[in-house]
Write a protein that holds these residues in place. Structure first.
Motif, PDB file in Angstrom:
ATOM      1  N   MET A   1     -53.145  -0.722-111.128  1.00  0.00           N
ATOM      2  CA  MET A   1     -52.359  -0.738-109.900  1.00  0.00           C
ATOM      3  C   MET A   1     -53.000   0.185-108.865  1.00  0.00           C
ATOM      4  SD  MET A   1     -49.782  -2.294-108.640  1.00  0.00           S
ATOM      5  CE  MET A   1     -48.939  -2.878-110.122  1.00  0.00           C
ATOM      6  N   ILE A   2     -53.195  -0.342-107.657  1.00  0.00           N
ATOM      7  CA  ILE A   2     -53.768   0.455-106.577  1.00  0.00           C
ATOM      8  C   ILE A   2     -52.948   0.246-105.308  1.00  0.00           C
ATOM      9  CG2 ILE A   2     -56.125   0.424-107.491  1.00  0.00           C
ATOM     10  CD1 ILE A   2     -56.763  -1.799-105.453  1.00  0.00           C
ATOM     11  N   ASN A   3     -53.133   1.147-104.358  1.00  0.00           N
ATOM     12  CA  ASN A   3     -52.562   1.023-103.018  1.00  0.00           C
ATOM     13  C   ASN A   3     -53.718   0.977-102.016  1.00  0.00           C
ATOM     14  OD1 ASN A   3     -49.826   1.168-103.865  1.00  0.00           O
ATOM     15  ND2 ASN A   3     -50.076   3.375-104.146  1.00  0.00           N
ATOM     16  N   GLY A   4     -53.467   0.338-100.876  1.00  0.00           N
ATOM     17  CA  GLY A   4     -54.549   0.194 -99.913  1.00  0.00           C
ATOM     18  C   GLY A   4     -54.108   0.443 -98.477  1.00  0.00           C
ATOM     19  N   ARG A   5     -55.092   0.591 -97.606  1.00  0.00           N
ATOM     20  CA  ARG A   5     -54.842   0.755 -96.165  1.00  0.00           C
ATOM     21  C   ARG A   5     -55.961   0.062 -95.404  1.00  0.00           C
ATOM     22  NH1 ARG A   5     -55.947   4.154 -91.735  1.00  0.00           N
ATOM     23  NH2 ARG A   5     -54.102   4.457 -90.383  1.00  0.00           N
TER      24      ARG A   5
ATOM     25  N   ALA B   1     -55.653  -8.485 -99.351  1.00  0.00           N
ATOM     26  CA  ALA B   1     -54.993  -8.338-100.658  1.00  0.00           C
ATOM     27  C   ALA B   1     -55.551  -9.264-101.723  1.00  0.00           C
ATOM     28  CB  ALA B   1     -53.491  -8.582-100.503  1.00  0.00           C
ATOM     29  N   ARG B   2     -56.548 -10.056-101.395  1.00  0.00           N
ATOM     30  CA  ARG B   2     -57.069 -11.024-102.363  1.00  0.00           C
ATOM     31  C   ARG B   2     -57.999 -10.342-103.364  1.00  0.00           C
ATOM     32  NH1 ARG B   2     -58.272 -16.105 -98.243  1.00  0.00           N
ATOM     33  NH2 ARG B   2     -56.080 -16.519 -97.739  1.00  0.00           N
ATOM     34  N   LEU B   3     -57.408  -9.885-104.461  1.00  0.00           N
ATOM     35  CA  LEU B   3     -58.154  -9.126-105.465  1.00  0.00           C
ATOM     36  C   LEU B   3     -58.383  -9.932-106.737  1.00  0.00           C
ATOM     37  CD1 LEU B   3     -56.398  -5.666-105.046  1.00  0.00           C
ATOM     38  CD2 LEU B   3     -58.680  -6.321-104.249  1.00  0.00           C
TER      39      LEU B   3
ATOM     40  N   TYR C   1     -58.046  -5.136-110.489  1.00  0.00           N
ATOM     41  CA  TYR C   1     -57.016  -4.425-109.727  1.00  0.00           C
ATOM     42  C   TYR C   1     -55.863  -5.318-109.297  1.00  0.00           C
ATOM     43  CZ  TYR C   1     -60.850  -1.098-109.507  1.00  0.00           C
ATOM     44  OH  TYR C   1     -61.862  -0.249-109.844  1.00  0.00           O
ATOM     45  N   GLU C   2     -54.729  -4.673-109.111  1.00  0.00           N
ATOM     46  CA  GLU C   2     -53.560  -5.328-108.538  1.00  0.00           C
ATOM     47  C   GLU C   2     -53.014  -4.420-107.446  1.00  0.00           C
ATOM     48  OE1 GLU C   2     -49.044  -6.636-109.868  1.00  0.00           O
ATOM     49  OE2 GLU C   2     -50.679  -6.748-111.337  1.00  0.00           O
TER      50      GLU C   2
ATOM     51  N   SER D   1     -65.104 -13.193 -93.286  1.00  0.00           N
ATOM     52  CA  SER D   1     -66.300 -12.824 -94.053  1.00  0.00           C
ATOM     53  C   SER D   1     -66.525 -11.316 -94.014  1.00  0.00           C
ATOM     54  CB  SER D   1     -67.521 -13.558 -93.514  1.00  0.00           C
ATOM     55  OG  SER D   1     -67.726 -13.250 -92.142  1.00  0.00           O
ATOM     56  N   ALA D   2     -66.259 -10.704 -92.860  1.00  0.00           N
ATOM     57  CA  ALA D   2     -66.435  -9.255 -92.736  1.00  0.00           C
ATOM     58  C   ALA D   2     -65.408  -8.518 -93.589  1.00  0.00           C
ATOM     59  CB  ALA D   2     -66.320  -8.845 -91.276  1.00  0.00           C
ATOM     60  N   LEU D   3     -64.160  -8.997 -93.568  1.00  0.00           N
ATOM     61  CA  LEU D   3     -63.114  -8.348 -94.353  1.00  0.00           C
ATOM     62  C   LEU D   3     -63.370  -8.539 -95.849  1.00  0.00           C
ATOM     63  CD1 LEU D   3     -60.583  -6.712 -94.387  1.00  0.00           C
ATOM     64  CD2 LEU D   3     -59.246  -8.781 -93.957  1.00  0.00           C
ATOM     65  N   ASN D   4     -63.844  -9.714 -96.236  1.00  0.00           N
ATOM     66  CA  ASN D   4     -64.165  -9.958 -97.648  1.00  0.00           C
ATOM     67  C   ASN D   4     -65.259  -9.009 -98.133  1.00  0.00           C
ATOM     68  OD1 ASN D   4     -62.301 -12.018 -97.786  1.00  0.00           O
ATOM     69  ND2 ASN D   4     -63.806 -13.663 -97.485  1.00  0.00           N
ATOM     70  N   ALA D   5     -66.295  -8.837 -97.327  1.00  0.00           N
ATOM     71  CA  ALA D   5     -67.393  -7.943 -97.692  1.00  0.00           C
ATOM     72  C   ALA D   5     -66.897  -6.509 -97.815  1.00  0.00           C
ATOM     73  CB  ALA D   5     -68.512  -8.043 -96.651  1.00  0.00           C
ATOM     74  N   LEU D   6     -66.005  -6.112 -96.875  1.00  0.00           N
ATOM     75  CA  LEU D   6     -65.446  -4.762 -96.897  1.00  0.00           C
ATOM     76  C   LEU D   6     -64.623  -4.545 -98.165  1.00  0.00           C
ATOM     77  CD1 LEU D   6     -65.944  -2.799 -94.546  1.00  0.00           C
ATOM     78  CD2 LEU D   6     -63.593  -3.192 -93.817  1.00  0.00           C
ATOM     79  N   ARG D   7     -63.825  -5.561 -98.511  1.00  0.00           N
ATOM     80  CA  ARG D   7     -62.980  -5.459 -99.700  1.00  0.00           C
ATOM     81  C   ARG D   7     -63.842  -5.335-100.963  1.00  0.00           C
ATOM     82  NH1 ARG D   7     -60.534 -10.096 -99.346  1.00  0.00           N
ATOM     83  NH2 ARG D   7     -61.966 -11.084-100.814  1.00  0.00           N
ATOM     84  N   ARG D   8     -64.887  -6.161-101.059  1.00  0.00           N
ATOM     85  CA  ARG D   8     -65.776  -6.092-102.228  1.00  0.00           C
ATOM     86  C   ARG D   8     -66.445  -4.730-102.330  1.00  0.00           C
ATOM     87  NH1 ARG D   8     -67.064 -11.505-100.652  1.00  0.00           N
ATOM     88  NH2 ARG D   8     -68.863 -10.720 -99.489  1.00  0.00           N
TER      89      ARG D   8
END
Length: 746
Positions: free
Chosen positions: A394-398, A444-446, A451-452, A469-476
């Motif tokens: 379990m994680i939290n994000g910003r 939130a697509r993990l 992670y959840e 694409s930019a947000l996906n790269a950042l998330r990865r």
């Protein structure tokens, strides 16, 4: 036992896993892990906050020392959380070489008393796996502050933990070195004093059921135990998952204030996967039939039905439980079976059948009408357990997405790790800016990660344009950084080993011959011809004769949980607890049951204050010579060690009466009037001696003899004869023969 099993343990809720590499583990015949697999295992476990304890819990021969130390160096560098160890010499060496690495004292160290726990704590162990024959009341009485771990589910040894020599001395496969041949799972006949077979209730007279604490888990939580161990290194991944899931659920029940309860269907599934029948063990004082499974030593399965016919046309069964293609079955009369590939019902081929059906199976197995069948493998269950749910962290994000600022995504876990990834400056969306909900959905697509997301704060001004694409790269990027943090291996400080300073007794100018006696008759027969000490485990005999016989030594009880305080006595100390209690105030010799196979172990024991040490019967001549040579090179003199040259060794010490259980409670007491022994299928005889506490000791039927001259040639100066039930004339003859050899005669 395997990476798959490790993953299943993690998914089912384990807080820690214990596993072994290809060397120095007490389950040499498990699959075990290569170095690369160990690294993957540690990273995988740490990803989920699960600790990894690696077994290095065998006794170590002198020529293996450098290999072990290199192996430990690797384990410390790859991030293992603790090492489970048995060998006192290697514990001392590793503790100094890697002072920040936690050492757990293996159950093979016979951790059965406060005194034993304090001794392993003095060696540097921070955690001890308790002996499996301890009772709950004994555990509750422990005062040692060391962390305590107890077995709660799995295979039991009927012999005392770490004290069994049966496999090593009869079959050449040492339980202290991970090669146990499971002598307790073999067939025996009970014989009386005239070597006549006594009818018994079964043939597997030393085979206990599997311990299963289950709903009694709360009692253990109240006893001071902080870690519960499930035995699973020789079991399937499906078994590991099911048993771990059950106990994780029971612990949650207790911790959340509910009464711990198991679902009947979960227990039924567990029994299908593996069981020898369940017992609460010595832990909760099960005895007799409640403890032992002397009818069969292997997987008992679950009842399936009754054989109506067995012949050329197949095996016809009346079912009491469902049966499917791929299920494994066994017939109890013969312990023979097969996997069901063809099932016929009413002459038609079917893939399943139900309770009440009569089916014909095409398969070969020894059985007959009236026999009972059990299911030993359930294909549907195996398939279901192969699709277990993933464990998530379990994680939290910003997410920060404001025009003119760098796009930033950060995630953090409950352990305080926080990973942040930043991108390009956010520009204004000219046509349709991203909404907060759209940004939240993308961030939130993990899926596909461990992670959840528990919560996600989105800080946006409503004007931002953010490419997916930019947000996906950042998330990865953020996920990888957090994973790196969670699996990061801290660098341990490496210390320098300093051998203990020793004050050693000089070797005698002429060889000394010591004798262990078990009766006043034996003592009288040999007292005038023994050049060294006389040992006895009879406290009354010692008390009555010690004044007149200054050579007398009392052999201490290695199974006693509260050692008797003594001062000024001459003792033969038999266990680690005795080493903690006796040497400071008494003249102490250490017996072979402590298990010293290398020079470092000898040094640790000498540093504990003993005068001399008996050599383990697991050592051959070359191994003994290697150990003595290494000791002499380090300390400048040969150690005062004692070799057993004639003995019917005590192979197994049991907190159980084989005789009473085999004959029935009404026959209790016959062992006081008669002699009994066990006979295995190869013709080996094992005399049984019953103690005052109604415990059994199993001995070799034939004496083991060693070459006195060869041992003297490598520097041994102390020799021992151990008598068992020899009469006066036999005792004198044996001792005189050894003395003549030592004096250079025939």
């Amino acid at each position: 036992g395997s990476m798959n099993a490790l993953e299943q343990a993690i998914r089912a809720g384990a807080d820690a896993v214990y596993l072994g590499g290809h060397s120095f583990g007490a389950r040499a015949f498990a699959a075990n892990f290569s170095y690369e697999e160990l690294k993957t295992a540690v990273d995988t476990a740490h990803m989920y906050g699960v600790k990894v304890y690696v077994t290095v819990n065998t006794l170590v021969y002198q020529n293996e020392k450098e290999q072990l130390l290199r192996y430990v160096d690797q384990l410390c560098e790859l991030g293992a959380d603790a090492l489970i160890m048995q060998d006192v010499g290697m514990i001392d060496h590793v503790r100094q070489r890697w002072p920040e690495m936690d050492i757990h004292a293996s159950t093979q160290m016979h951790n059965h008393s406060d005194a034993a726990l304090e001794y392993v704590r003095s060696l540097g162990a921070v955690h001890a796996v308790l002996a499996r024959e301890m009772t709950l009341e004994q555990i509750k009485s422990l005062k040692s502050p060391i962390e305590k771990e107890a077995f709660i589910h799995g295979a039991l040894c009927i012999g005392s933990s770490g004290q069994c020599l049966m496999s090593a001395l009869t079959l050449g496969r040492s339980g202290n070195r991970g090669q146990c041949a499971q002598s307790c799972r073999m067939r025996y006949r009970l014989l009386d004093g005239k070597d006549r077979e006594v009818p018994a209730k079964g043939r597997y007279l030393l085979s206990p059921k599997d311990i299963a604490v289950l709903e009694d888990i709360g009692k253990l939580l109240d006893s001071g135990v902080s870690c519960f161990k499930i035995e699973g290194r020789m079991k399937s991944p499906e078994y590991v998952y099911q048993v771990t899931k059950i106990y994780a659920g029971l612990l949650r029940d207790v911790q959340e204030g509910r009464r711990p309860e198991t679902r009947p269907e979960d227990i039924e599934d567990l029994k299908k996967l593996f069981n020898r029948g369940f017992t609460k063990g010595h832990l909760l004082n099960d005895k007799g039939d409640a403890l032992m499974g002397i009818g069969r030593p292997n997987h008992a399965g679950v009842p399936l039905g009754k054989v109506l016919y067995a012949g050329r046309n197949g095996i016809r069964l009346s079912l009491t439980e469902p049966l499917r293609q791929g299920d494994g079955i066994k017939f109890e009369g013969s312990d023979d079976g097969f996997f069901c590939n063809r099932i016929l019902k009413d002459g038609l081929l079917v893939n399943s059948a139900h309770p009440g059906d009569v089916v014909t199976l095409e398969g070969k197995a020894e059985t007959r009408a009236g026999d009972t069948a059990v299911k030993t493998s359930d294909a549907e269950l195996i398939a279901r357990l192969s699709e277990t749910p993933e464990r998530k962290v379990m994680i939290n994000g910003r997410l920060l997405a404001r025009v003119g600022l760098s796009l930033a995504f950060s995630i953090g876990d409950a352990d305080g790790n926080k990973a942040e990834a930043t991108g390009d400056i956010v520009v204004e969306g000219r046509t349709r800016p991203a909404t907060a909900d759209e940004l939240r959905d993308s961030a939130a697509r993990l899926g596909g990660t461990p992670y959840e997301l528990g919560s996600l704060e989105v800080d946006t001004d409503g004007r931002a344009f953010v490419a997916k694409s930019a947000l996906n790269a950042l998330r990865r990027d953020a996920v990888q950084r957090l994973t790196d943090m969670r699996t990061r291996v801290g660098k341990l400080h490496k210390g320098v080993y300093e051998p203990p300073e020793l004050s050693l007794e000089a070797l005698p100018g002429t060889p000394s011959l010591h004798v262990l006696v078990r009766s006043a008759e034996q003592m009288e027969a040999i007292s005038g011809i023994v050049t060294g000490d006389i040992y006895t485990e009879d406290a009354s005999l010692y008390a009555s004769q010690k004044t007149d016989c200054p050579a007398l030594r009392l052999k201490t009880d290695r199974l006693v949980t509260v050692p008797t305080p003594m001062t000024g006595e001459r003792l033969l100390v038999t266990d680690h607890g005795g080493l903690h209690v006796y040497p400071a105030e008494n003249d102490a010799v250490l017996d072979y049951t402590a298990g010293a196979l290398n020079a470092d172990a000898l040094a640790v024991y000498f540093h504990s204050g003993v005068r001399r040490i008996a050599l383990s019967p697991e050592l051959d001549l070359k191994q003994t010579a290697d150990m003595l040579r290494a000791f002499s090179e380090e300390y400048g003199q040969l150690p005062p060690v004692e070799a057993l040259v004639y003995a019917r060794h005590e192979l197994m010490a049991l907190r159980h009466c084989v005789i009473r259980h085999a004959l029935g409670e009404s026959e209790c007491g016959r062992c006081r009037r008669e002699r009994f022994s066990l006979l295995d299928d190869t013709g080996r005889l094992f005399p049984i001696v019953t103690t005052e506490r109604c415990e059994n000791r199993l001995f070799e039927g034939k004496p083991a003899e060693k070459d006195i001259r060869a041992l003297a040639g490598i520097g041994v100066r102390h020799f021992r004869v151990e008598l068992l039930d020899e009469d006066a004339a036999q005792s004198r003859e044996i001792v005189m023969k050894c003395r003549r050899i030592l004096e250079g005669g025939v």
